[in-house]
Design a protein around this motif. Sequence first.
Motif, PDB file in Angstrom:
ATOM      1  N   GLN A 173       1.078   9.951 -12.196  1.00  0.00           N
ATOM      2  CA  GLN A 173      -0.370   9.788 -12.236  1.00  0.00           C
ATOM      3  C   GLN A 173      -0.762   8.521 -12.995  1.00  0.00           C
ATOM      4  O   GLN A 173      -1.652   7.775 -12.564  1.00  0.00           O
ATOM      5  N   LEU A 174      -0.106   8.299 -14.143  1.00  0.00           N
ATOM      6  CA  LEU A 174      -0.399   7.102 -14.921  1.00  0.00           C
ATOM      7  C   LEU A 174      -0.067   5.840 -14.130  1.00  0.00           C
ATOM      8  O   LEU A 174      -0.818   4.858 -14.157  1.00  0.00           O
ATOM      9  N   LEU A 175       1.065   5.870 -13.421  1.00  0.00           N
ATOM     10  CA  LEU A 175       1.450   4.718 -12.612  1.00  0.00           C
ATOM     11  C   LEU A 175       0.448   4.468 -11.497  1.00  0.00           C
ATOM     12  O   LEU A 175       0.057   3.313 -11.233  1.00  0.00           O
ATOM     13  N   GLU A 176      -0.018   5.539 -10.858  1.00  0.00           N
ATOM     14  CA  GLU A 176      -0.995   5.392  -9.786  1.00  0.00           C
ATOM     15  C   GLU A 176      -2.317   4.834 -10.308  1.00  0.00           C
ATOM     16  O   GLU A 176      -2.949   3.994  -9.660  1.00  0.00           O
ATOM     17  N   LEU A 177      -2.736   5.299 -11.503  1.00  0.00           N
ATOM     18  CA  LEU A 177      -3.965   4.781 -12.106  1.00  0.00           C
ATOM     19  C   LEU A 177      -3.828   3.295 -12.430  1.00  0.00           C
ATOM     20  O   LEU A 177      -4.762   2.508 -12.228  1.00  0.00           O
ATOM     21  N   TYR A 178      -2.666   2.916 -12.930  1.00  0.00           N
ATOM     22  CA  TYR A 178      -2.420   1.518 -13.271  1.00  0.00           C
ATOM     23  C   TYR A 178      -2.456   0.639 -12.023  1.00  0.00           C
ATOM     24  O   TYR A 178      -3.088  -0.429 -11.998  1.00  0.00           O
ATOM     25  N   GLU A 180      -3.918   1.322  -9.212  1.00  0.00           N
ATOM     26  CA  GLU A 180      -5.277   1.315  -8.679  1.00  0.00           C
ATOM     27  C   GLU A 180      -6.161   0.341  -9.448  1.00  0.00           C
ATOM     28  O   GLU A 180      -6.999  -0.364  -8.864  1.00  0.00           O
ATOM     29  N   ALA A 181      -5.955   0.301 -10.789  1.00  0.00           N
ATOM     30  CA  ALA A 181      -6.730  -0.642 -11.607  1.00  0.00           C
ATOM     31  C   ALA A 181      -6.400  -2.078 -11.236  1.00  0.00           C
ATOM     32  O   ALA A 181      -7.287  -2.938 -11.143  1.00  0.00           O
ATOM     33  N   LEU A 182      -5.108  -2.370 -11.009  1.00  0.00           N
ATOM     34  CA  LEU A 182      -4.713  -3.714 -10.598  1.00  0.00           C
ATOM     35  C   LEU A 182      -5.312  -4.068  -9.246  1.00  0.00           C
ATOM     36  O   LEU A 182      -5.775  -5.208  -9.030  1.00  0.00           O
ATOM     37  N   LYS A 183      -5.320  -3.109  -8.342  1.00  0.00           N
ATOM     38  CA  LYS A 183      -5.857  -3.335  -7.008  1.00  0.00           C
ATOM     39  C   LYS A 183      -7.352  -3.652  -7.077  1.00  0.00           C
ATOM     40  O   LYS A 183      -7.852  -4.573  -6.411  1.00  0.00           O
ATOM     41  N   ASP A 186      -7.903  -7.153  -8.586  1.00  0.00           N
ATOM     42  CA  ASP A 186      -7.634  -8.202  -7.599  1.00  0.00           C
ATOM     43  C   ASP A 186      -8.762  -8.296  -6.584  1.00  0.00           C
ATOM     44  O   ASP A 186      -9.144  -9.391  -6.156  1.00  0.00           O
ATOM     45  N   SER A 187      -9.306  -7.151  -6.213  1.00  0.00           N
ATOM     46  CA  SER A 187     -10.391  -7.141  -5.241  1.00  0.00           C
ATOM     47  C   SER A 187     -11.642  -7.816  -5.791  1.00  0.00           C
ATOM     48  O   SER A 187     -12.305  -8.598  -5.106  1.00  0.00           O
ATOM     49  N   ILE A 188     -11.948  -7.536  -7.062  1.00  0.00           N
ATOM     50  CA  ILE A 188     -13.121  -8.148  -7.693  1.00  0.00           C
ATOM     51  C   ILE A 188     -12.957  -9.651  -7.809  1.00  0.00           C
ATOM     52  O   ILE A 188     -13.854 -10.441  -7.495  1.00  0.00           O
ATOM     53  N   LEU A 189     -11.768 -10.092  -8.268  1.00  0.00           N
ATOM     54  CA  LEU A 189     -11.513 -11.528  -8.412  1.00  0.00           C
ATOM     55  C   LEU A 189     -11.580 -12.241  -7.073  1.00  0.00           C
ATOM     56  O   LEU A 189     -12.077 -13.361  -6.968  1.00  0.00           O
TER      57      LEU A 189
END
Length: 312
Positions: A173-178, A180-183, A186-189
Amino acid sequence: MAAPLKPCLVRRRDGREQHGVAASCLRELRDKASGILAIDKAREPITLVLAEDGTIVDDEDYFLCLPSNTKFVALAKNEKWSSKSLDSGTAWLSESVDEVDSAAEKWKQLARQLKDDLSNIILMSEEDLQVLIDVPRSDLAEELAQSETKTQVLQDTLQQVLDRREEERQSRQLLELYLEALKNEDSILSKVAESETVPRKEMDVVDTGTSSTGTSAKTALSDQILAALKEKPAPELCLDSQDLELVLKEDTQALASALRWDRQKAEALQQACDQELSKRLQQVQTLHSLRSTSKGKKTLPWGDWLSSKRKK
C-alpha cells in the motif's frame, strides 16, 4: 442385554440432506437408512460407506468400533461412491471439503488438513488462519491429538503467517501511494510546462475509461471472491490458493467487467495473483523436497517438527 444404540448420520450419494439414525447394529442401520432415505426395495440391499473416504462398512465389529455420529453414505444397488474432484493444480494438497454447516465443523476440517500436512498452512486464506487461531487451545489440541504446548506453538506460527501477510499488504500500500504521488507530480509538472510553451488550443479529449454500454461479460467467481478483490488492498494475500487459481482462469475482460475496472487494472490483479500462487507452491515444494532429502533419517512427528523449528 440389548446392545446400546449408536447415533449415526446417513445420506444418499448425491444428496446433501442428512438424517440422524440410532442403531444397535449394522443390519439395523441398513434397514432404517433404507426407510428414511426412501430407497426403492428393488434397489436393495444397500451398501453403507464412510462419507469421508468411501470405506465400505460391512463388518459388525468394525461398525461397533466407529465413534458416535459417524457419517455414512447409503449406496443403492449398482451405485458407486465417488469423492468430489477439485479441478485445480493444488487439489493434491488438500482434501475435498463438503459445505460446512457451522463454524465448529469448519475449524475441525481445517485442523484435519494441518494434521495431514503442515505445509497446507501456506495455502490457507487469511480467514482460515484466523479461524484456527481463535479456536480454544484445548479443543484444537484434542482434535489434533497433540499436547496443548505443541498446539500453542502451532497457533503462534499461524499468527506469524497472518502478521507477515498483513505487513506485506501494508508495504504494498505504501509503495502504491508513493508511485501514485510520483505519477500525480509528473502530471502536474507536465501540464505546467505545456501551458507555458504551447499557446491555447483545443485538445482532443481521450476517453480512457471503459465503456459502460458494452455487453458485460459473465464471471464464474463467487460474490465473496469478487468482494475481496474489490474491497481488500492486495487481495491476493487474503485469498486461499484455490481462489487464486479461479481468478487466474477467469477471462480478463469478464473480470474487469465484474469489478467495473479497466482491463489494465484487471490484468495487473491477475499477475499479482499468479505471483502469489507461484510463491506459495514453491514454498510447499521446498518443504516436500526437504522431507524427501531427509529420507532414511528418523522422521519427526509434526508437533516435534514445530518445536525443533522454533528452537533454531
